[in-house]
Design an enzyme around this catalytic site. Structure first.
Site, PDB file in Angstrom:
ATOM      1  N   HIS A  99       0.850  -1.201   0.000  1.00  0.00           N
ATOM      2  CA  HIS A  99       0.000   0.000   0.000  1.00  0.00           C
ATOM      3  C   HIS A  99       0.881   1.244   0.000  1.00  0.00           C
ATOM      4  CE1 HIS A  99       0.915   0.532   4.204  1.00  0.00           C
ATOM      5  NE2 HIS A  99       0.247  -0.553   4.600  1.00  0.00           N
TER       6      HIS A  99
ATOM      7  N   HIS B 145       4.057   1.349   2.280  1.00  0.00           N
ATOM      8  CA  HIS B 145       5.191   0.576   1.767  1.00  0.00           C
ATOM      9  C   HIS B 145       5.794   1.283   0.553  1.00  0.00           C
ATOM     10  CE1 HIS B 145       2.291  -2.739   3.186  1.00  0.00           C
ATOM     11  NE2 HIS B 145       3.198  -2.630   4.130  1.00  0.00           N
TER      12      HIS B 145
ATOM     13  N   CYS C 252      -2.320  -2.036  23.229  1.00  0.00           N
ATOM     14  CA  CYS C 252      -1.172  -1.667  22.407  1.00  0.00           C
ATOM     15  C   CYS C 252      -1.518  -0.349  21.697  1.00  0.00           C
ATOM     16  CB  CYS C 252      -0.891  -2.746  21.361  1.00  0.00           C
ATOM     17  SG  CYS C 252       0.183  -2.158  20.036  1.00  0.00           S
TER      18      CYS C 252
ATOM     19  N   LYS D 230      -6.126   7.235  10.086  1.00  0.00           N
ATOM     20  CA  LYS D 230      -5.226   6.093   9.955  1.00  0.00           C
ATOM     21  C   LYS D 230      -5.690   5.218   8.785  1.00  0.00           C
ATOM     22  CE  LYS D 230      -3.644   2.192  12.611  1.00  0.00           C
ATOM     23  NZ  LYS D 230      -2.409   2.023  13.298  1.00  0.00           N
TER      24      LYS D 230
HETATM   25  N1  MSP Z   1       8.287  -7.210   8.711  1.00  0.00           N
HETATM   26  C1  MSP Z   1       8.497  -6.071   9.532  1.00  0.00           C
HETATM   27  C2  MSP Z   1       9.812  -5.419   9.242  1.00  0.00           C
HETATM   28  C3  MSP Z   1      11.000  -6.297   9.373  1.00  0.00           C
HETATM   29  S1  MSP Z   1      12.476  -5.462   8.909  1.00  0.00           S
HETATM   30  C4  MSP Z   1      13.686  -6.470   9.436  1.00  0.00           C
HETATM   31  C5  MSP Z   1       7.378  -5.070   9.271  1.00  0.00           C
HETATM   32  N2  MSP Z   1       6.726  -5.194   8.116  1.00  0.00           N
HETATM   33  S2  MSP Z   1       5.518  -4.239   7.645  1.00  0.00           S
HETATM   34  O1  MSP Z   1       5.008  -4.838   6.444  1.00  0.00           O
HETATM   35  O2  MSP Z   1       4.600  -4.022   8.695  1.00  0.00           O
HETATM   36  O3  MSP Z   1       6.198  -2.924   7.212  1.00  0.00           O
HETATM   37  C6  MSP Z   1       6.415  -1.849   8.095  1.00  0.00           C
HETATM   38  C7  MSP Z   1       6.984  -0.742   7.259  1.00  0.00           C
HETATM   39  O4  MSP Z   1       6.110  -0.428   6.162  1.00  0.00           O
HETATM   40  C8  MSP Z   1       7.157   0.578   7.975  1.00  0.00           C
HETATM   41  O5  MSP Z   1       8.321   0.638   8.751  1.00  0.00           O
HETATM   42  C9  MSP Z   1       7.196   1.506   6.785  1.00  0.00           C
HETATM   43  O6  MSP Z   1       8.406   1.383   6.110  1.00  0.00           O
HETATM   44  C10 MSP Z   1       6.091   0.952   5.914  1.00  0.00           C
HETATM   45  N3  MSP Z   1       4.775   1.454   6.297  1.00  0.00           N
HETATM   46  C11 MSP Z   1       3.678   0.687   6.568  1.00  0.00           C
HETATM   47  N4  MSP Z   1       2.618   1.525   6.788  1.00  0.00           N
HETATM   48  C12 MSP Z   1       3.018   2.802   6.671  1.00  0.00           C
HETATM   49  C13 MSP Z   1       2.355   4.048   6.694  1.00  0.00           C
HETATM   50  N5  MSP Z   1       1.058   4.170   6.919  1.00  0.00           N
HETATM   51  N6  MSP Z   1       3.097   5.155   6.461  1.00  0.00           N
HETATM   52  C14 MSP Z   1       4.429   5.091   6.177  1.00  0.00           C
HETATM   53  N7  MSP Z   1       5.068   3.931   6.131  1.00  0.00           N
HETATM   54  C15 MSP Z   1       4.433   2.776   6.469  1.00  0.00           C
HETATM   55  O7  MSP Z   1       7.175  -4.215  10.092  1.00  0.00           O
END
Ligand code: MSP
Length: 508
Positions: free
Chosen positions: A17, A20, A142, A294
């Site tokens: 999304h 990411h 949380c 959000k």
């Molecule tokens: N799998 C773990 C990370 C492991 S790294 C060794 C994880 N994955 S996640 O799919 O949840 O991705 C988190 C990351 O996605 C955030 O740190 C960011 O880079 C990105 N984002 C996810 N949602 C986001 C927003 N709403 N806004 C900005 N970035 C976001 O955590």
């Protein structure tokens, strides 16, 4: 030094999304900029495929876990080229090579007595995939997932993270750039002012089978963070791959604030225990909301990168993401904001500047770069501003201030547009006595466009490539080579390309 830049490896319990996409675009633009700035760069991304969340998502989809992770991982891999994100490596935590490295590290750390077996009772948040401390809860929940954590009591293996707490504090204090922007560094230091508990790094197979078995006790699998973080070294050939030492020496991680603690605390202490130097830098960005809310599946406001690209094109989406968010702070997406950036910054300001300038060169100079005469103060001012912009842009990009870097470029875009108005080439063209003056004005404009084009390459690779081609140039290889005036060869042809950024009408 080579920049080895990583994104988080994304969980495969959800499809790519906007959030990411932002991380991926920032990482890609930062690597492209590093190359333009004369460094080598290696960009790594990937998918995080073990743990409770993934098993649950596969069950909800009614698919076998293996088939499920293959499918979603492939979607992440396919999403990046749409945004012109070009990673050099894509790691999956289910890759056998990664699994082997995780087991090797566990064994090493266990053998040196940094891992022990013990009883444990704690509050587990499935969303975070970690135990939370009482202090982290807000009204018993949380704060990120707004769900109460589960009470879990069981025997597990623990990493002696506490052993390395003082070392970590000293290291962060001695290296002010280790975690940036500064607010996140302060957050980590404040967290570290309390005693650090050891890190639970296993899950009993009876509770979770989808993970990497502990090499020293097959009744347990590895806790997902101890598995996932290791991708940053397994992906580049740890321990003895030929590229590992060179790449690890320039390691910089990019994450959002949601996973600060694992990256700023678990990972450096793990590296210390492994006998590896810490990564060089951790860059932390804020969160994207959607219309000030959000973004979440249940609200139904999840923005998909492929839809943004279909509506606006990859260049415009990349520009929007980098221009709209101040790196480190939260930002809010709305289709209106995206449309406004596209129509005002890209169609009106940049697109018009380009097409007006090139059309005049075609109509008034036979489609060839005119040879300039002496510069008057107005010409000189645009020349000075354009070259100063390149320096300013470089400093801001080096500081990961993408928004400010683009503001500096748009300052010159505005200046060049005003320069056209005040010099009115169409008037000069009517007067044969002004031929030399007209040539100087058009040449000055084209030189300014060359500087703008170079700066936009890391941000909008395709559009900047077309802009360069219009000027009869290859894309710039080195920023430093562009910081001079009069680089265009008089007499060489320009190409009047397609309209780069046609105006887009808003959807009803
Ligand atoms: N799998 C773990 C990370 C492991 S790294 C060794 C994880 N994955 S996640 O799919 O949840 O991705 C988190 C990351 O996605 C955030 O740190 C960011 O880079 C990105 N984002 C996810 N949602 C986001 C927003 N709403 N806004 C900005 N970035 C976001 O955590």
């Amino acid at each position: 030094m080579t920049l080895y830049l990583t994104t988080p490896i994304f969980y495969v319990n959800a499809q790519p999304h906007l959030g990411h996409a932002y991380t991926a675009v920032v990482a890609d633009a930062a690597s492209r900029f590093a190359r333009l700035d004369g460094r080598e760069a290696f960009l790594q991304t990937g998918t995080d495929e073990h743990g409770d969340k993934i098993v649950q998502a596969a069950a909800a989809a009614g698919v076998d876990v293996r088939a499920y992770v293959d499918e979603i991982s492939a979607r992440f891999r396919a999403a990046w080229p749409l945004l012109q994100v070009e990673p050099d490596n894509f790691v999956r935590t289910t890759d056998p090579a990664h699994v082997a490295v995780v087991q090797q590290i566990l064994q090493k750390v266990y053998d040196q007595d940094d891992i022990y077996f013990s009883d444990y009772a704690g509050l587990y948040c499935k969303g975070c995939e970690r135990f939370l401390t009482e202090k982290e809860l807000v009204e018993g929940k949380c704060p990120d997932h707004l769900t109460p954590p589960e009470k879990v009591a069981e025997q597990n293996y623990f990493f002696r993270m506490g052993r390395y707490q003082q070392w970590l504090i000293d290291y962060i204090k001695a290296n002010p750039d280790f975690i940036t922007p500064e607010r996140y560094r302060n957050e980590v230091l404040s967290f570290l002012s309390e005693p650090l508990e050891d890190l639970c790094i296993s899950r009993p197979v009876s509770r979770l089978h989808w993970g990497i078995p502990l090499p020293f006790d097959q009744r347990f699998v590895t806790y997902v963070w101890f598995d996932a973080l290791i991708n940053y070294v397994s992906g580049i050939g740890y321990p003895d791959g030929p590229d590992f030492p060179r790449l690890w020496a320039g390691a910089e991680h990019l994450i959002a604030k949601d996973i600060l603690k694992p990256h700023a605390i678990f990972w450096p202490t793990m590296l210390k225990a492994m006998g590896l130097a810490p990564y060089r830098r951790l860059h932390v960005h804020g969160y994207w909301n959607v219309n000030e809310t959000k973004m979440s599946k249940s609200i139904g406001n999840v923005i998909r990168p492929e839809e943004m690209v279909a509506d606006f094109g990859a260049d415009s989406v990349r520009y929007f993401l980098l221009r709209e968010m101040s790196f480190g702070l939260d930002s809010s997406y709305s289709p209106e904001a995206m449309l406004a950036r596209r129509n005002s910054d890209l169609a009106n300001d940049l697109g018009n500047l380009f097409s007006r300038s090139l059309t005049m060169v075609k109509n008034f100079a036979g489609g060839r770069i005119p040879a300039p005469g002496p510069l008057n103060p107005d010409d000189q001012a645009l020349a000075d501003a354009s070259l100063a912009m390149l320096g300013d842009y470089r400093d801001k990009m080096r500081a990961w201030a993408f928004r400010q870097a683009l503001e500096a470029v748009w300052e010159v875009v505005g200046r060049a547009n005003r320069y056209i108005v005040s010099n009115a080439p169409w008037e000069l063209a009517k007067d044969p006595g002004q031929e030399q003056r007209l040539a100087t004005v058009l040449n000055t404009l084209l030189e300014s466009l060359r500087c703008i084009t170079c700066a936009l390459q890391p941000v909008m690779p395709t559009a900047a490539g077309k802009m360069a081609a219009s000027l009869g140039l290859e894309p710039a290889v080195r920023l430093a080579d562009q910081e001079h005036w009069s680089l265009l060869a008089p007499g060489s042809p320009i190409q009047l390309g397609e309209n780069l950024f046609p105006r887009i009408k808003g959807k009803k």
